[in-house]
Motif scaffolding. Structure first.
Motif, PDB file in Angstrom:
ATOM      1  N   MET A 153       0.833  -1.208   0.000  1.00 53.04           N
ATOM      2  CA  MET A 153       0.000   0.000   0.000  1.00 53.04           C
ATOM      3  C   MET A 153       0.867   1.259   0.000  1.00 53.04           C
ATOM      4  SD  MET A 153      -3.019  -0.925  -0.418  1.00 53.04           S
ATOM      5  CE  MET A 153      -3.775   0.684  -0.357  1.00 53.04           C
ATOM      6  N   LYS A 154       1.971   1.189   0.757  1.00 56.67           N
ATOM      7  CA  LYS A 154       2.877   2.350   0.813  1.00 56.67           C
ATOM      8  C   LYS A 154       3.495   2.614  -0.572  1.00 56.67           C
ATOM      9  CE  LYS A 154       5.765   2.793   4.362  1.00 56.67           C
ATOM     10  NZ  LYS A 154       6.700   2.311   5.408  1.00 56.67           N
ATOM     11  N   ILE A 155       3.818   1.523  -1.282  1.00 57.27           N
ATOM     12  CA  ILE A 155       4.410   1.678  -2.627  1.00 57.27           C
ATOM     13  C   ILE A 155       3.355   2.212  -3.601  1.00 57.27           C
ATOM     14  CG2 ILE A 155       5.382   0.411  -4.593  1.00 57.27           C
ATOM     15  CD1 ILE A 155       6.743  -1.443  -2.509  1.00 57.27           C
ATOM     16  N   ILE A 156       2.128   1.621  -3.541  1.00 60.17           N
ATOM     17  CA  ILE A 156       1.059   2.037  -4.464  1.00 60.17           C
ATOM     18  C   ILE A 156       0.702   3.520  -4.242  1.00 60.17           C
ATOM     19  CG2 ILE A 156      -1.407   1.696  -4.980  1.00 60.17           C
ATOM     20  CD1 ILE A 156      -0.919  -1.326  -4.504  1.00 60.17           C
ATOM     21  N   LEU A 157       0.659   3.916  -2.975  1.00 63.51           N
ATOM     22  CA  LEU A 157       0.275   5.300  -2.665  1.00 63.51           C
ATOM     23  C   LEU A 157       1.439   6.292  -2.803  1.00 63.51           C
ATOM     24  CD1 LEU A 157      -1.956   4.524   0.443  1.00 63.51           C
ATOM     25  CD2 LEU A 157      -2.756   5.236  -1.804  1.00 63.51           C
ATOM     26  N   GLY A 158       2.604   5.779  -3.131  1.00 65.63           N
ATOM     27  CA  GLY A 158       3.742   6.664  -3.366  1.00 65.63           C
ATOM     28  C   GLY A 158       4.452   7.131  -2.107  1.00 65.63           C
ATOM     29  N   ILE A 159       4.146   6.473  -0.975  1.00 67.80           N
ATOM     30  CA  ILE A 159       4.813   6.855   0.285  1.00 67.80           C
ATOM     31  C   ILE A 159       6.211   6.241   0.331  1.00 67.80           C
ATOM     32  CG2 ILE A 159       4.662   6.720   2.827  1.00 67.80           C
ATOM     33  CD1 ILE A 159       1.530   6.417   2.331  1.00 67.80           C
ATOM     34  N   GLU A 160       6.295   4.997  -0.088  1.00 70.85           N
ATOM     35  CA  GLU A 160       7.574   4.279  -0.114  1.00 70.85           C
ATOM     36  C   GLU A 160       8.170   4.430  -1.519  1.00 70.85           C
ATOM     37  OE1 GLU A 160       9.349   2.056   2.181  1.00 70.85           O
ATOM     38  OE2 GLU A 160      10.709   2.296   0.487  1.00 70.85           O
ATOM     39  N   ARG A 161       9.295   5.102  -1.626  1.00 70.69           N
ATOM     40  CA  ARG A 161       9.850   5.405  -2.959  1.00 70.69           C
ATOM     41  C   ARG A 161      11.268   4.868  -3.155  1.00 70.69           C
ATOM     42  NH1 ARG A 161       7.975  11.690  -3.740  1.00 70.69           N
ATOM     43  NH2 ARG A 161       5.805  11.397  -3.141  1.00 70.69           N
ATOM     44  N   THR A 162      11.765   4.102  -2.199  1.00 75.68           N
ATOM     45  CA  THR A 162      13.170   3.665  -2.295  1.00 75.68           C
ATOM     46  C   THR A 162      13.407   2.733  -3.483  1.00 75.68           C
ATOM     47  OG1 THR A 162      12.597   2.026  -0.645  1.00 75.68           O
ATOM     48  CG2 THR A 162      13.836   3.924   0.130  1.00 75.68           C
ATOM     49  N   TYR A 163      12.331   2.081  -3.981  1.00 75.35           N
ATOM     50  CA  TYR A 163      12.502   1.162  -5.109  1.00 75.35           C
ATOM     51  C   TYR A 163      12.977   1.896  -6.373  1.00 75.35           C
ATOM     52  CZ  TYR A 163       7.996   2.865  -6.860  1.00 75.35           C
ATOM     53  OH  TYR A 163       6.986   3.655  -7.327  1.00 75.35           O
ATOM     54  N   MET A 164      12.818   3.212  -6.411  1.00 77.53           N
ATOM     55  CA  MET A 164      13.233   3.978  -7.596  1.00 77.53           C
ATOM     56  C   MET A 164      14.715   4.327  -7.556  1.00 77.53           C
ATOM     57  SD  MET A 164      10.156   6.510  -8.664  1.00 77.53           S
ATOM     58  CE  MET A 164       9.810   7.258  -7.099  1.00 77.53           C
ATOM     59  N   GLY A 165      15.353   4.070  -6.407  1.00 70.71           N
ATOM     60  CA  GLY A 165      16.770   4.399  -6.286  1.00 70.71           C
ATOM     61  C   GLY A 165      16.985   5.889  -6.136  1.00 70.71           C
ATOM     62  N   HIS A 166      18.236   6.292  -6.319  1.00 72.25           N
ATOM     63  CA  HIS A 166      18.554   7.715  -6.181  1.00 72.25           C
ATOM     64  C   HIS A 166      18.850   8.329  -7.533  1.00 72.25           C
ATOM     65  CE1 HIS A 166      18.658   7.231  -1.881  1.00 72.25           C
ATOM     66  NE2 HIS A 166      19.395   6.147  -2.050  1.00 72.25           N
ATOM     67  N   ASP A 167      18.733   9.651  -7.588  1.00 72.31           N
ATOM     68  CA  ASP A 167      19.033  10.367  -8.848  1.00 72.31           C
ATOM     69  C   ASP A 167      20.523  10.274  -9.162  1.00 72.31           C
ATOM     70  OD1 ASP A 167      16.465  11.136  -9.364  1.00 72.31           O
ATOM     71  OD2 ASP A 167      16.601  12.867  -8.010  1.00 72.31           O
TER      72      ASP A 167
END
Lengths: 279, 205
Positions: free
Chosen positions: B191-205
């Protein structure tokens, strides 16, 4: 140093030697072990036995060569029973090396029972992502497997006429050495409710027995012992009954070591307590 | 936009898959099948990346004297298995590819797994000691269950009944608690990933 102190610090190579001998001696001097059949194994036998000729069962071969010593005998016994009864089998594998296991099984047993691929059995092949594959097969076997393992479209196989998904098979038997049983329980039996049984390695047994009580599984074949029980039921003595004699001796040696270890532990502890040492 | 668009894609996909799971209709089946095709496509695209990474790491190890042998065996085995399986005919028993599987891979895996027997025996000798009350309970339970599952077991009807009780009552309670905890944790994370709260899966810029 007393005898017990020596036993507490025994070199592990002596343990290895004892286990090695425990496995080698029954191979040189074979003996029979009486096998009592468990109800959970008998239920799978009864399920296959009560399936009519021409009906379908689904077998998922989810193990690799590391576990074949334990799981090949039970798979062989079930397939022998099903082929002898004229039951059609749909095979699949959710393990990356499982395709080789199915090839070995079908190559040997189909030849023995004069069974033809596409008419008496089908091997769908391997797909990664067990949960997705199971749910997709529940929609239609053709969704994840448009063609079988050998590249033949499923629709062109005579055996696949009129068979769409799990609702067209009498039940599913998952023979596994990994966590695919969890996927079959959760996404297969849990969501679609088809009858499910599993064949597993001995060490996995304690993890799955509770699903018998909850009714999510109708049977379990645990390890070599389960395989030997199944071979006894189908009257096909094979590797399961051969291996069980090795296991008897190896288990006895391990139990003996545990007892010796504890006796030595208590004996040395008492001695240390007397001289005021700490443990 | 670099972060917003991926979050939007994940949110829409996540909610769509969540809704279709609970609504068994024709269109939900279509969405599921379509999503599964996508999963396979993504998996296929990830495969060359894995192969490239494996080959690159082992080719560079060929220059290291201590690692050279193992890397050359890995690369050799990798190439042989690919080259012998270029035709579909080679996946049948009796082909060279399946001979390698049967006479090389099967003995290797079986040998490695069978070595466990020695380690288990050695570990049991050292670890299964009644050092405390909890260790004693564990030891006794292990003994009772072993006597049920050894080839000569169950040693008595009482042994069978006790083991059935242990496996179906305390064992099931513990397992269910564990799985419910895992399930709730996975749901919360999803739910955290779907709602955009958990974003670590995208890595860093």
């Amino acid at each position: 140093m007393t005898f017990f102190e020596k036993m507490m610090q025994i070199d592990r190579r002596w343990v290895y030697l004892a286990i090695g001998l425990a496995v080698i001696i029954p191979a040189i001097i074979p003996f029979n072990v009486p096998v009592s059949v468990s109800p959970e194994v008998e239920k799978i036998y009864d399920f296959v036995d009560s399936t009519d000729t021409g009906d379908y069962i689904f077998i998922s071969v989810d193990y690799d060569p590391a576990s074949m010593a334990e799981l090949h005998p039970m798979a062989t016994a079930i397939i022998n029973q099903a082929f002898e009864k004229g039951i059609k089998i749909v095979f699949v594998t959710l393990s990356q090396f499982g395709a080789g296991m199915v090839e070995q099984l079908t190559n040997e047993l189909a030849t023995k029972h004069n069974k033809v691929v596409g008419e008496d059995y089908v091997f769908l092949g391997y797909r990664p992502y067990p949960a997705i594959t199971i749910m997709a097969m529940a929609v239609d076997f053709r969704v994840p497997f448009p063609s079988d393992y050998y590249g033949t479209p499923l629709d062109s196989l005579p055996m696949m006429n009129g068979i769409k998904n799990f609702f067209d098979v009498k039940g599913v038997i998952d023979i596994t050495s990994g966590n695919t049983a969890e996927f079959w329980l959760t996404y297969g039996n849990g969501r679609f409710g088809f009858p499910l049984a599993i064949g597993i390695t001995g060490v996995m047994s304690a993890d799955y027995y509770q699903y018998l009580q909850s009714g999510q599984l109708f049977g379990i074949i645990p390890g070599v012992k389960g395989a030997a029980e199944y071979e006894t039921l189908v009257h096909y003595p094979g590797a399961g009954l051969d291996q069980i004699s090795y296991q008897v001796i190896a288990h006895a040696v391990i139990l003996l070591f545990i007892i010796i270890s504890n006796v030595a532990y208590f004996a040395t502890r008492r001695k240390k307590s007397k001289i005021g040492g700490s443990i | 936009m670099k972060r917003e668009i991926p979050i939007l894609i994940v949110g829409i996909t996540g909610f769509t898959m969540l809704i279709q799971y609970f609504i068994p209709t024709g269109w939900s089946e279509f969405i599921f099948t379509y999503a599964q095709d996508w999963t396979i496509v993504i998996g296929i695209l990830a495969l060359p990346l894995g192969i490239w990474s494996l080959v690159k790491a082992n080719v560079s190890k060929l220059k290291v004297p201590g690692e050279r042998f193992y890397s050359s065996v890995l690369l050799g085995g990798f190439l042989i298995m690919i080259l012998t399986c270029l035709s579909r005919e080679n996946i049948r028993m009796g082909s060279f590819h399946m001979d390698i599987f049967t006479y090389v891979l099967v003995p290797i895996q079986a040998t490695l797994f069978s070595l466990l027997a020695f380690y288990v025996a050695s570990a049991a000798y050292r670890a299964f000691r009644a050092r405390s009350i909890l260790a004693t309970i564990l030891l006794l339970t292990a003994f009772i269950i072993m006597f049920r599952f050894i080839p000569l077991g169950p040693i008595s009807d009482l042994n069978n009944s006790v083991v059935t009780w242990i496996l179906t009552i305390p064992n099931m309670a513990a397992k269910r608690a564990l799985w419910m905890g895992i399930g709730l944790g996975a749901t919360a994370t999803a739910m955290k990933i779907i709602l955009g709260i958990e974003r670590t899966y995208m890595g860093h810029d």
